[in-house]
Design a protein around this motif. Structure first.
Motif, PDB file in Angstrom:
ATOM      1  N   ASN A  64       0.803  -1.319   0.159  1.00 36.78           N
ATOM      2  CA  ASN A  64       0.170  -0.195  -0.076  1.00 36.78           C
ATOM      3  C   ASN A  64       0.702   1.232   0.023  1.00 36.78           C
ATOM      4  OD1 ASN A  64      -2.443  -1.330  -0.157  1.00 36.78           O
ATOM      5  ND2 ASN A  64      -2.689  -1.593   2.162  1.00 36.78           N
ATOM      6  N   GLN A  65       1.981   1.284   0.718  1.00 36.93           N
ATOM      7  CA  GLN A  65       2.980   2.208   0.700  1.00 36.93           C
ATOM      8  C   GLN A  65       3.546   2.640  -0.627  1.00 36.93           C
ATOM      9  OE1 GLN A  65       5.667   1.906   3.871  1.00 36.93           O
ATOM     10  NE2 GLN A  65       4.199   1.728   5.466  1.00 36.93           N
ATOM     11  N   VAL A  66       3.903   1.795  -1.332  1.00 38.10           N
ATOM     12  CA  VAL A  66       4.368   1.706  -2.580  1.00 38.10           C
ATOM     13  C   VAL A  66       3.516   2.396  -3.720  1.00 38.10           C
ATOM     14  CG1 VAL A  66       5.338   0.296  -4.765  1.00 38.10           C
ATOM     15  CG2 VAL A  66       5.934  -0.353  -2.316  1.00 38.10           C
ATOM     16  N   LYS A  67       2.140   1.896  -3.524  1.00 35.69           N
ATOM     17  CA  LYS A  67       1.073   2.368  -4.438  1.00 35.69           C
ATOM     18  C   LYS A  67       0.842   3.883  -4.045  1.00 35.69           C
ATOM     19  CE  LYS A  67      -1.607  -1.007  -3.261  1.00 35.69           C
ATOM     20  NZ  LYS A  67      -2.743  -1.910  -3.064  1.00 35.69           N
ATOM     21  N   GLU A  68       0.879   4.276  -2.865  1.00 32.50           N
ATOM     22  CA  GLU A  68       0.732   5.607  -2.585  1.00 32.50           C
ATOM     23  C   GLU A  68       1.675   6.638  -2.836  1.00 32.50           C
ATOM     24  OE1 GLU A  68       0.137   5.568   1.993  1.00 32.50           O
ATOM     25  OE2 GLU A  68      -1.869   4.539   1.721  1.00 32.50           O
ATOM     26  N   ILE A  69       2.838   6.206  -2.903  1.00 33.52           N
ATOM     27  CA  ILE A  69       4.227   6.894  -3.125  1.00 33.52           C
ATOM     28  C   ILE A  69       4.221   7.075  -4.492  1.00 33.52           C
ATOM     29  CG2 ILE A  69       5.806   5.497  -3.223  1.00 33.52           C
ATOM     30  CD1 ILE A  69       7.446   7.831  -1.582  1.00 33.52           C
ATOM     31  N   GLY A  70       3.627   5.867  -5.263  1.00 29.70           N
ATOM     32  CA  GLY A  70       3.765   5.889  -6.665  1.00 29.70           C
ATOM     33  C   GLY A  70       2.657   6.626  -7.192  1.00 29.70           C
ATOM     34  N   ASP A  71       1.623   6.859  -6.631  1.00 26.46           N
ATOM     35  CA  ASP A  71       0.388   7.917  -7.010  1.00 26.46           C
ATOM     36  C   ASP A  71       0.942   9.431  -6.805  1.00 26.46           C
ATOM     37  OD1 ASP A  71      -1.502   6.093  -8.207  1.00 26.46           O
ATOM     38  OD2 ASP A  71      -2.247   5.870  -6.264  1.00 26.46           O
ATOM     39  N   LYS A  72       1.655   9.418  -5.751  1.00 23.28           N
ATOM     40  CA  LYS A  72       2.160  10.861  -5.356  1.00 23.28           C
ATOM     41  C   LYS A  72       2.967  11.393  -6.341  1.00 23.28           C
ATOM     42  CE  LYS A  72       3.177  14.410  -2.694  1.00 23.28           C
ATOM     43  NZ  LYS A  72       2.079  15.496  -2.302  1.00 23.28           N
ATOM     44  N   ILE A  73       4.056  10.438  -6.605  1.00 21.34           N
ATOM     45  CA  ILE A  73       4.924  11.029  -7.592  1.00 21.34           C
ATOM     46  C   ILE A  73       4.342  11.239  -9.087  1.00 21.34           C
ATOM     47  CG2 ILE A  73       6.907  10.327  -9.244  1.00 21.34           C
ATOM     48  CD1 ILE A  73       7.937   8.341  -6.731  1.00 21.34           C
ATOM     49  N   ASN A 502      -7.094   1.333  -4.174  1.00 21.00           N
ATOM     50  CA  ASN A 502      -7.098   3.007  -4.481  1.00 21.00           C
ATOM     51  C   ASN A 502      -7.216   3.174  -5.932  1.00 21.00           C
ATOM     52  OD1 ASN A 502      -7.882   5.472  -3.088  1.00 21.00           O
ATOM     53  ND2 ASN A 502      -5.483   6.051  -3.056  1.00 21.00           N
ATOM     54  N   PHE A 503      -7.674   2.482  -6.823  1.00 21.25           N
ATOM     55  CA  PHE A 503      -7.662   2.773  -8.032  1.00 21.25           C
ATOM     56  C   PHE A 503      -8.885   3.636  -8.546  1.00 21.25           C
ATOM     57  CE2 PHE A 503      -8.648   1.882 -12.428  1.00 21.25           C
ATOM     58  CZ  PHE A 503      -7.371   1.839 -13.063  1.00 21.25           C
ATOM     59  N   PHE A 504      -9.946   3.367  -8.017  1.00 23.38           N
ATOM     60  CA  PHE A 504     -11.407   4.142  -8.464  1.00 23.38           C
ATOM     61  C   PHE A 504     -12.050   4.263  -7.104  1.00 23.38           C
ATOM     62  CE2 PHE A 504     -11.980   4.501 -13.164  1.00 23.38           C
ATOM     63  CZ  PHE A 504     -12.672   5.544 -12.966  1.00 23.38           C
ATOM     64  N   THR A 505     -12.559   5.516  -6.780  1.00 23.22           N
ATOM     65  CA  THR A 505     -13.306   5.708  -5.781  1.00 23.22           C
ATOM     66  C   THR A 505     -15.124   5.975  -6.473  1.00 23.22           C
ATOM     67  OG1 THR A 505     -11.854   6.528  -4.406  1.00 23.22           O
ATOM     68  CG2 THR A 505     -13.884   7.107  -3.968  1.00 23.22           C
ATOM     69  N   ARG A 523      -7.533   9.118  -6.781  1.00 16.52           N
ATOM     70  CA  ARG A 523      -7.073   9.138  -8.031  1.00 16.52           C
ATOM     71  C   ARG A 523      -7.851   9.400  -8.856  1.00 16.52           C
ATOM     72  NH1 ARG A 523      -2.694  11.617  -9.787  1.00 16.52           N
ATOM     73  NH2 ARG A 523      -1.551  10.749 -11.221  1.00 16.52           N
ATOM     74  N   ARG A 524      -8.931   8.545  -9.028  1.00 21.61           N
ATOM     75  CA  ARG A 524     -10.062   8.559 -10.127  1.00 21.61           C
ATOM     76  C   ARG A 524     -11.433   8.463  -9.267  1.00 21.61           C
ATOM     77  NH1 ARG A 524      -5.959   5.249 -11.136  1.00 21.61           N
ATOM     78  NH2 ARG A 524      -4.718   5.682 -13.243  1.00 21.61           N
ATOM     79  N   ALA A 525     -12.475   9.068  -9.977  1.00 22.12           N
ATOM     80  CA  ALA A 525     -13.770   9.119  -9.039  1.00 22.12           C
ATOM     81  C   ALA A 525     -14.907   8.988 -10.249  1.00 22.12           C
ATOM     82  CB  ALA A 525     -13.689  10.497  -8.514  1.00 22.12           C
ATOM     83  N   ALA A 526     -15.832   8.171  -9.782  1.00 19.16           N
ATOM     84  CA  ALA A 526     -16.931   8.111 -10.548  1.00 19.16           C
ATOM     85  C   ALA A 526     -18.158   8.503  -9.650  1.00 19.16           C
ATOM     86  CB  ALA A 526     -17.079   6.504 -11.002  1.00 19.16           C
ATOM     87  N   LEU A 527     -19.063   9.494 -10.241  1.00 21.23           N
ATOM     88  CA  LEU A 527     -20.225  10.030  -9.540  1.00 21.23           C
ATOM     89  C   LEU A 527     -21.320   9.200 -10.032  1.00 21.23           C
ATOM     90  CD1 LEU A 527     -17.944  11.738  -8.851  1.00 21.23           C
ATOM     91  CD2 LEU A 527     -19.266  13.558  -8.469  1.00 21.23           C
ATOM     92  N   GLN A 528     -22.138   8.517  -9.570  1.00 25.75           N
ATOM     93  CA  GLN A 528     -23.130   7.798 -10.261  1.00 25.75           C
ATOM     94  C   GLN A 528     -24.701   8.175  -9.643  1.00 25.75           C
ATOM     95  OE1 GLN A 528     -22.355   3.442  -9.644  1.00 25.75           O
ATOM     96  NE2 GLN A 528     -20.414   3.676 -10.818  1.00 25.75           N
TER      97      GLN A 528
END
Length: 937
Positions: A64-73, A502-505, A523-528
């Motif tokens: 999870n930490q790797v994914k979070e810092i990847g998104d941050k970069i 944490n790919f799509f909210t 990072r990505r959001a879908a509003l339905q």
């Protein structure tokens, strides 16, 4: 997924260092290169890890930490690019006038950027060291596999619901003595459909036991040793080999196995093969002695089945229908066979609803039935199960784990493509081209030398189909996926994984309030179908925003224009789009954009690549409200342009006077308003479709030399016939469009119905300079009065699909059209032919699969001669009021579906009487509406 993120960020960093000028990176290059080094080391730890499941909490937290810092970069890079574009030397003229002030602010910004990158690099180093200390590689490798749950394992009855017919067909194929070569029969389907169950029933058949000299069953896990697999087959057919001393060496296994099988007619079942390479290795030890030996493969991947034996029909398992699903649920819940007439009346309705939840997936029905065995057989007890069933809890965990195996087997880029399905509402009709357009904008599609980015994106979609993860609900004219859907449980899996990664909210009616968007920073959001309660909501971290409003059916005004449906939910109007600074994808559906305030319009979205505004109300000056730097796709499907001065007035033209978007590749219009784009300044365009255009603008399209799809509608004010100048301009466009495969020319339907002017001076392929490559042709408009289909040369020789409307041809076109050797789809609609009789001759339409006749108002008689349309599968006859009897459809034995819409009274009666013998061989015959009293005059 962590590896996919790190890999993508490494690629972006490399492009960034290559493409940006040295002076723009002078203060931060060192930090970026240090980040690259740390990320490469982390990437090495992650390699091959994403295909495995882990239960170690420390490892999960590290990932999870790797994914979070990847998104941050990723966000930092995009933010830096935004600031370079807005404040750097390539910024607007207005900014250049204030260059001194700009340079000072830019220098200050880069100093802050350097500090932020230093902090990220330190965090990367800490994460790397922690991963090494935890022994990540060892922990990621020590994981367990999940075997398929056999839906029959818990049932006493030896047969399985819905598979008995399949079993008989497969046994018949295996015993076919007319085929002596070793054949490979593949059973294909997604996890939980019962592939293993069916294969076991076949394997245990007494007929096969008598027919084959030896049989072997081999279950293959995702982690396997090839020598162990060969050894297991050998020991199955030669049990005494187990005790041989000295034991058989690995080097002798293949020769020994081949030698043993050569003397026998064998049946070998390879259960759950995942990749083509494994089959190619196993095949080396399976000789073909022309003695009717057989191999059965079960797989989730259609490509494996095709590679194994392209000359044998693939057996694809479908989902159970409602009746079969209900039978399996009761059978599992009661632990015994129950006939339908004995279903408990008080439980029947609730059981039907529970069956629907499983969507015909046997695995889900078995799991749900097992839950019901532990409940009282009362309506209230089963209702509670209906309210609380959750496939992610312990009851459904086994089911989801089995489905998740298909996801874990995907390569990184396809995992991202799969998770994108989480964004769409339940039962949503997903367009293949919309989906692939968003994938490209998100940079999911791997770079390659073969084909265009669009070609590779279509291949990614097709691969998900081949892996049985999505279903094609409608194919396009060229065989690609036009619309697709996903089984409810696979969609639940996508949503679960998208949330976990944490790919799509996703925000929906039943989920969190959208006002949490800023706090969640998705990072990505879908509003339905959500309602916003606060103004100015946004998230500066979001790179994709998909908004789905609720549809309201429109009506037509006095002039015949369809007043566009306005969403009941106006909450999307409160989003502050101008602050979504990192957006690459923005789609709005059923949204009234005329309600946006000036500060909401997204003028700063310089990274926006995909803009989809479907079924929206949009202001005519929309292009003055956006800033486009990298836009590649504009989609206005079914949208309406609203006159700013009069919000109740539908506009005829979008103001594009200042819009130049050199990166533009695809434009999809709505046909209801003109797009006077400066076509000559957009050389990268590949698609111009459903675009309303004035005839004087057509000439500019000749500069779009990369066009593959051209579909234009003549502007609503263009009521005069096409002059020679306009037609010559179009021919100039076609002459320069060497890649064109799709051509459509249309006049507005409401104009075609009320004018008698001959609008299209179409004279055949001499008017289509690029006819050699055109595969789809659609002509909507009246031809010259004396024009008729005279010869085969009138149409492109490679034509695959042809649609004619409002042509007013007086001579039967069938004797000529049926000679088109590649034609597979033919639509004759809206008085394209106004004669009374039609005939299809022997040998005609050799490749035709689909034929549609719609509103041929004068058609009275249709003859079909024996041998015509030899592979026709689908026929639709719609609103042909003068047609009183069917043609000789009994001569078309390949027909699978007949759809009759709005038939005459006589034709409706003939389907039940004198013409019944003509259609009784067709598996699916539908008439609409079903009852004549509901038909409108």
């Amino acid at each position: 997924m962590a590896e996919a993120i790190v890999s993508a960020v490494l690629g972006k960093l490399a492009d960034f260092l290559i493409n940006k000028a040295q002076d723009q990176l002078e203060d931060v290059r060192e930090q970026i290169e240090q980040m690259q080094q740390e990320l490469r080391l982390i990437h090495a730890l992650l390699r091959d890890a994403n295909s495995k499941r882990n239960t170690n909490e420390l490892v999960t937290e590290w990932l999870n930490q790797v994914k979070e810092i990847g998104d941050k970069i990723d966000s930092v890079i995009d933010t830096f690019r935004v600031n370079i574009e807005q404040t750097g030397p390539e910024s607007s003229n207005w900014l250049r006038k204030k260059m001194a002030a700009v340079k000072r602010s830019y220098k200050t910004y880069k100093h802050g950027m350097r500090k932020e990158l230093e902090g990220i690099t330190q965090n990367l180093n800490r994460i790397l060291q922690r991963g090494i200390q935890l022994g990540i590689q060892d922990k990621l490798g020590a994981l367990d596999d999940v075997d398929d749950l056999d839906p029959s394992d818990k049932l006493d009855d030896p047969e399985v619901v819905g598979l008995e017919d399949d079993k008989g067909k497969i046994i018949k194929q295996l015993l076919d003595s007319s085929i002596s070569r070793r054949t490979v029969l593949s059973i294909v389907g997604t996890g939980g459909l019962g592939k293993t169950t069916l294969a076991k029933k076949v394997y245990k058949s007494a007929e096969l036991e008598r027919h084959f000299h030896c049989r072997a069953w081999l279950s293959i896990s995702q982690k396997y040793d090839l020598n162990d697999l060969w050894r297991e087959i050998l020991y199955s057919i030669e049990p005494q080999m187990k005790n041989k001393n000295p034991p058989i060496t690995d080097g002798d296994l293949v020769l020994k196995l081949k030698s043993s099988l050569r003397r026998k007619r064998y049946l070998i079942i390879l259960d759950d093969i995942w990749d083509i390479n494994l089959w190619e290795q196993l095949e080396k030890a399976l000789p073909d002695e022309n003695n009717e030996s057989r191999v059965i493969i079960t797989t989730r991947n259609l490509d494996v089945a095709k590679a194994a034996d392209c000359n044998t029909d693939i057996h694809k398992i479908d989902y159970l229908n409602d009746a079969e699903g209900l039978a399996l649920l009761f059978r599992r819940a009661f632990q015994r066979q129950i006939q339908s007439e004995n279903y408990p009346g008080d439980l029947l309705e609730i059981a039907k609803r529970l069956t629907k939840k499983c969507g015909g997936l046997p695995l889900a029905l078995v799991v749900l039935g097992g839950i019901l065995t532990r409940r009282d057989r009362t309506y209230s007890a089963w209702s509670k199960v209906e309210e609380t069933i959750d496939w992610s809890n312990e009851d459904g965990e086994k089911c989801m784990q089995i489905l998740a195996k298909s996801y874990e087997d995907l390569p990184d880029h396809l995992k991202s493509c799969f998770l994108y399905f989480a964004a769409f509402p339940e039962d949503y009709r997903i367009s293949g081209r919309h989906l692939t357009g968003m994938w490209m904008a998100e940079e999911f599609i791997p770079k390659g030398r073969c084909g265009t980015m669009e070609d590779r994106a279509e291949k990614c979609l097709e691969e998900l189909v081949q892996r049985c993860l999505i279903q094609v609900t409608k194919k396009s004219w060229n065989g690609y996926c036009k619309y697709c859907s996903m089984h409810d449980l696979l969609r639940d899996l996508a949503i679960h994984k998208a949330k976990e990664e944490n790919f799509f909210t996703v925000f929906s009616k039943a989920e969190e309030n959208v006002n949490q968007l800023a706090a969640r920073k998705p990072r990505r959001a879908a509003l339905q179908f959500c309602t916003l309660t606060e103004d100015g909501v946004y998230s500066e971290n979001t790179c994709s925003l998909l908004c789905f409003g609720e549809e309201v059916r429109g009506v037509r005004n006095n002039n015949g224009f369809r007043l566009f449906p306005v969403s009941k939910v106006c909450g999307f109007s409160k989003l502050n789009y101008s602050c979504f600074s990192l957006l690459r994808v923005l789609t709005l559906q059923n949204v009234d954009m005329t309600k946006f305030t000036p500060r909401q319009w997204p003028k700063g979205l310089i990274h926006l690549t995909y803009l989809g505004l479907r079924e929206c109300r949009i202001p005519q000056d929309i292009f003055k409200k956006f800033t486009f730097n990298n836009l590649e796709t504009i989609d206005f499907e079914k949208s309406r342009a609203i006159n700013n001065a009069d919000e109740d007035c539908v506009g005829e033209t979008i103001d594009l006077s200042d819009a130049v978007i050199p990166t533009l590749r695809h434009v999809y219009g709505s046909g209801e308003f003109c797009l006077p784009l400066k076509w000559n300044l957009h050389p990268n365009l590949q698609t111009v479709k459903n675009v309303s255009i004035n005839t004087e603008c057509i000439a500019d399209l000749k500069w779009c030399i990369n066009l593959r799809t051209l579909g234009i509608e003549i502007g609503t004010r263009e009521l005069l016939p096409w002059g020679q100048v306009a037609w010559q301009n179009l021919k100039d466009v076609l002459r320069s469009s060497e890649q064109l495969v799709y051509l459509s020319i249309k006049y507005p339907v409401h104009e075609l119905r009320r004018t008698s002017v001959q609008m299209l001076p179409f004279g055949g392929t001499k008017d289509l300079p690029c006819h050699g490559k055109i595969q789809k042709l659609r002509l909507h408009g009246k031809w010259d009065r004396n024009t008729y289909v005279r010869s085969l040369e009138m149409f492109p020789t490679n034509l695959t699909k042809l649609t004619l409307a409002f042509s007013w041809l007086h001579v039967d076109p069938m004797p000529i059209l049926e000679r088109l050797q590649s034609l597979s789809i033919l639509n004759l609609t809206f008085d394209s032919y106004v004669g009374t009789g039609m005939i299809c001759l022997t040998g005609g339409f050799p490749k035709l699969k689909k034929l549609k006749l719609h509103r041929l108002s004068q058609l009275w008689h249709w003859d079909i001669i024996e041998g015509a349309m030899p592979i026709l599968t689908h026929l639709e006859i719609s609103d042909c009021k003068m047609l009183h009897a069917f043609p000789e459809l009994q001569k078309v034995r390949t027909l699978q579906e007949l759809l009759v819409k709005w038939p005459s009274h006589e034709l409706r009666e003939s389907m039940q009487g004198k013409d019944l013998h003509k259609i009784e061989h067709i598996p699916s015959v539908r008439i609409w509406p079903e009852k004549e009293e509901y038909m409108l005059n």
